[in-house]
Motif scaffolding. Structure first.
Motif, PDB file in Angstrom:
ATOM      1  N   LEU A  33       8.227   4.370   8.760  1.00 22.77           N
ATOM      2  CA  LEU A  33       6.921   4.393   8.141  1.00 22.77           C
ATOM      3  C   LEU A  33       6.521   2.988   7.731  1.00 22.77           C
ATOM      4  CD1 LEU A  33       7.439   7.551   5.899  1.00 22.77           C
ATOM      5  CD2 LEU A  33       6.285   7.419   8.124  1.00 22.77           C
ATOM      6  N   SER A  34       5.217   2.729   7.751  1.00 23.19           N
ATOM      7  CA  SER A  34       4.674   1.422   7.382  1.00 23.19           C
ATOM      8  C   SER A  34       3.721   1.574   6.208  1.00 23.19           C
ATOM      9  CB  SER A  34       3.917   0.811   8.569  1.00 23.19           C
ATOM     10  OG  SER A  34       4.770   0.639   9.676  1.00 23.19           O
ATOM     11  N   ASP A  35       3.522   0.483   5.483  1.00 24.43           N
ATOM     12  CA  ASP A  35       2.567   0.483   4.378  1.00 24.43           C
ATOM     13  C   ASP A  35       1.252   1.101   4.818  1.00 24.43           C
ATOM     14  OD1 ASP A  35       4.136  -0.732   2.456  1.00 24.43           O
ATOM     15  OD2 ASP A  35       3.380  -2.744   2.835  1.00 24.43           O
ATOM     16  N   GLY A  36       0.722   1.992   3.991  1.00 23.41           N
ATOM     17  CA  GLY A  36      -0.582   2.568   4.235  1.00 23.41           C
ATOM     18  C   GLY A  36      -0.629   3.704   5.241  1.00 23.41           C
ATOM     19  N   ASP A  37       0.520   4.102   5.803  1.00 22.12           N
ATOM     20  CA  ASP A  37       0.521   5.213   6.747  1.00 22.12           C
ATOM     21  C   ASP A  37       0.017   6.489   6.076  1.00 22.12           C
ATOM     22  OD1 ASP A  37       1.437   3.861   8.972  1.00 22.12           O
ATOM     23  OD2 ASP A  37       3.502   4.594   8.825  1.00 22.12           O
ATOM     24  N   SER A  64      13.478  10.059   4.660  1.00 22.87           N
ATOM     25  CA  SER A  64      13.506   9.625   3.263  1.00 22.87           C
ATOM     26  C   SER A  64      12.248  10.069   2.524  1.00 22.87           C
ATOM     27  CB  SER A  64      13.724   8.111   3.147  1.00 22.87           C
ATOM     28  OG  SER A  64      12.683   7.388   3.740  1.00 22.87           O
ATOM     29  N   LEU A  65      11.109  10.137   3.226  1.00 18.52           N
ATOM     30  CA  LEU A  65       9.888  10.650   2.601  1.00 18.52           C
ATOM     31  C   LEU A  65      10.049  12.124   2.252  1.00 18.52           C
ATOM     32  CD1 LEU A  65       6.903  10.453   1.746  1.00 18.52           C
ATOM     33  CD2 LEU A  65       6.318  11.032   4.115  1.00 18.52           C
ATOM     34  N   VAL A  82       2.693   8.040  -2.275  1.00 18.06           N
ATOM     35  CA  VAL A  82       4.105   7.719  -2.441  1.00 18.06           C
ATOM     36  C   VAL A  82       4.290   6.226  -2.201  1.00 18.06           C
ATOM     37  CG1 VAL A  82       6.416   8.119  -1.511  1.00 18.06           C
ATOM     38  CG2 VAL A  82       4.804  10.019  -1.669  1.00 18.06           C
ATOM     39  N   PRO A  83       4.976   5.527  -3.105  1.00 18.61           N
ATOM     40  CA  PRO A  83       5.229   4.096  -2.866  1.00 18.61           C
ATOM     41  C   PRO A  83       6.042   3.907  -1.583  1.00 18.61           C
ATOM     42  CG  PRO A  83       5.888   4.746  -5.094  1.00 18.61           C
ATOM     43  CD  PRO A  83       5.566   5.998  -4.349  1.00 18.61           C
ATOM     44  N   HIS A  84       5.573   3.048  -0.699  1.00 17.69           N
ATOM     45  CA  HIS A  84       6.276   2.818   0.566  1.00 17.69           C
ATOM     46  C   HIS A  84       7.686   2.291   0.323  1.00 17.69           C
ATOM     47  CE1 HIS A  84       7.262   0.271   4.173  1.00 17.69           C
ATOM     48  NE2 HIS A  84       7.213   1.489   4.671  1.00 17.69           N
ATOM     49  N   MET A 125       0.836  -1.185   0.000  1.00 14.98           N
ATOM     50  CA  MET A 125       0.000   0.000   0.000  1.00 14.98           C
ATOM     51  C   MET A 125       0.884   1.253   0.000  1.00 14.98           C
ATOM     52  SD  MET A 125      -3.080  -0.683   2.708  1.00 14.98           S
ATOM     53  CE  MET A 125      -3.995   0.737   2.217  1.00 14.98           C
ATOM     54  N   PRO A 126       0.471   2.255  -0.740  1.00 22.97           N
ATOM     55  CA  PRO A 126       1.263   3.486  -0.754  1.00 22.97           C
ATOM     56  C   PRO A 126       1.076   4.283   0.543  1.00 22.97           C
ATOM     57  CG  PRO A 126      -0.695   3.767  -2.086  1.00 22.97           C
ATOM     58  CD  PRO A 126      -0.666   2.319  -1.648  1.00 22.97           C
ATOM     59  N   LEU A 127       1.995   5.200   0.766  1.00 27.88           N
ATOM     60  CA  LEU A 127       1.857   6.178   1.837  1.00 27.88           C
ATOM     61  C   LEU A 127       0.980   7.296   1.300  1.00 27.88           C
ATOM     62  CD1 LEU A 127       5.636   6.430   2.768  1.00 27.88           C
ATOM     63  CD2 LEU A 127       3.902   5.081   3.963  1.00 27.88           C
ATOM     64  N   LEU A 128       0.086   7.821   2.131  1.00 29.91           N
ATOM     65  CA  LEU A 128      -0.747   8.941   1.717  1.00 29.91           C
ATOM     66  C   LEU A 128      -0.236  10.188   2.421  1.00 29.91           C
ATOM     67  CD1 LEU A 128      -3.168  10.149   0.236  1.00 29.91           C
ATOM     68  CD2 LEU A 128      -4.554   9.599   2.250  1.00 29.91           C
ATOM     69  N   VAL A 129       0.237  11.147   1.647  1.00 32.62           N
ATOM     70  CA  VAL A 129       0.746  12.408   2.185  1.00 32.62           C
ATOM     71  C   VAL A 129      -0.335  13.462   1.989  1.00 32.62           C
ATOM     72  CG1 VAL A 129       2.517  14.181   1.982  1.00 32.62           C
ATOM     73  CG2 VAL A 129       3.117  11.771   1.643  1.00 32.62           C
ATOM     74  N   LYS A 130      -0.743  14.090   3.099  1.00 38.10           N
ATOM     75  CA  LYS A 130      -1.733  15.164   3.056  1.00 38.10           C
ATOM     76  C   LYS A 130      -1.017  16.480   3.332  1.00 38.10           C
ATOM     77  CE  LYS A 130      -5.191  12.076   5.028  1.00 38.10           C
ATOM     78  NZ  LYS A 130      -6.060  11.877   6.192  1.00 38.10           N
ATOM     79  N   LEU A 131      -1.346  17.490   2.551  1.00 40.39           N
ATOM     80  CA  LEU A 131      -0.700  18.808   2.654  1.00 40.39           C
ATOM     81  C   LEU A 131      -1.781  19.847   2.949  1.00 40.39           C
ATOM     82  CD1 LEU A 131       1.341  18.179  -0.563  1.00 40.39           C
ATOM     83  CD2 LEU A 131       2.284  18.167   1.753  1.00 40.39           C
ATOM     84  N   ILE A 132      -1.727  20.450   4.147  1.00 42.47           N
ATOM     85  CA  ILE A 132      -2.756  21.416   4.526  1.00 42.47           C
ATOM     86  C   ILE A 132      -2.127  22.649   5.182  1.00 42.47           C
ATOM     87  CG2 ILE A 132      -4.573  19.681   4.727  1.00 42.47           C
ATOM     88  CD1 ILE A 132      -4.243  19.674   7.700  1.00 42.47           C
ATOM     89  N   GLY A 133      -2.946  23.662   5.401  1.00 43.75           N
ATOM     90  CA  GLY A 133      -2.499  24.864   6.083  1.00 43.75           C
ATOM     91  C   GLY A 133      -1.507  25.698   5.299  1.00 43.75           C
ATOM     92  N   GLY A 134      -1.512  25.563   3.992  1.00 44.31           N
ATOM     93  CA  GLY A 134      -0.576  26.298   3.156  1.00 44.31           C
ATOM     94  C   GLY A 134       0.508  25.434   2.551  1.00 44.31           C
ATOM     95  N   CYS A 135       0.691  24.221   3.054  1.00 41.66           N
ATOM     96  CA  CYS A 135       1.720  23.324   2.506  1.00 41.66           C
ATOM     97  C   CYS A 135       1.476  23.002   1.037  1.00 41.66           C
ATOM     98  CB  CYS A 135       1.783  22.022   3.294  1.00 41.66           C
ATOM     99  SG  CYS A 135       2.538  22.198   4.907  1.00 41.66           S
TER     100      CYS A 135
END
Length: 94
Positions: free
Chosen positions: A79-83, A33-34, A23-25, A1-11
Motif C-alpha cells: 500500500l502507498s500513501d493516500g491509497d 497488515s491493514l 488509517v495512518p499509512h 497521507m492516510p489510507l482511506l478504507v471504504k466499507l460497502i455492501g454490508g461491510c
C-alpha cells in the motif's frame, strides 16, 4: 497521507456502522497488515467473521484504487500513501 478504507455492501455492519475509516499509512504497509489493524481496532464482530489464518474469509471483494486485488498480489499487495481501499461484502442473508 492516510489510507482511506471504504466499507460497502454490508461491510459497514462489521465495523460498528462505519462506512469510512482513515488509517495512518505508517502502521500498514500491505493489505494483510491493514486487515489486521482494522480487525484489532475497529471490528465490532468476532475476528473470524473477517479474517482466518491471515486471509480474508470468502465473501469479500477488495479494491485498491478501484482495482481488484486479484490483479495484484492479494493480501501481500503493498500500500502507498493516500491509497483508497474498498471492502465490498458479497454475503447476503435470505
Amino acid at each position: 497521507m492516510p489510507l482511506l478504507v471504504k466499507l460497502i455492501g454490508g461491510c459497514e455492519f462489521l465495523f460498528a456502522g462505519k462506512s469510512q475509516i482513515e488509517v495512518p499509512h505508517i502502521v500498514c504497509h500491505d493489505l494483510l497488515s491493514l486487515c489486521l489493524y482494522l480487525s484489532d481496532n475497529f471490528l465490532s464482530v468476532e475476528k473470524d467473521e473477517f479474517l482466518e489464518d491471515g486471509e480474508l474469509i470468502e465473501g469479500f471483494i477488495v479494491l485498491i484504487n478501484d482495482t481488484d486485488i486479484e490483479l495484484f498480489d492479494g493480501m501481500s499487495t503493498e500500500l502507498s500513501d493516500g491509497d483508497s481501499i474498498t471492502f465490498i461484502s458479497t454475503m447476503h442473508g435470505g
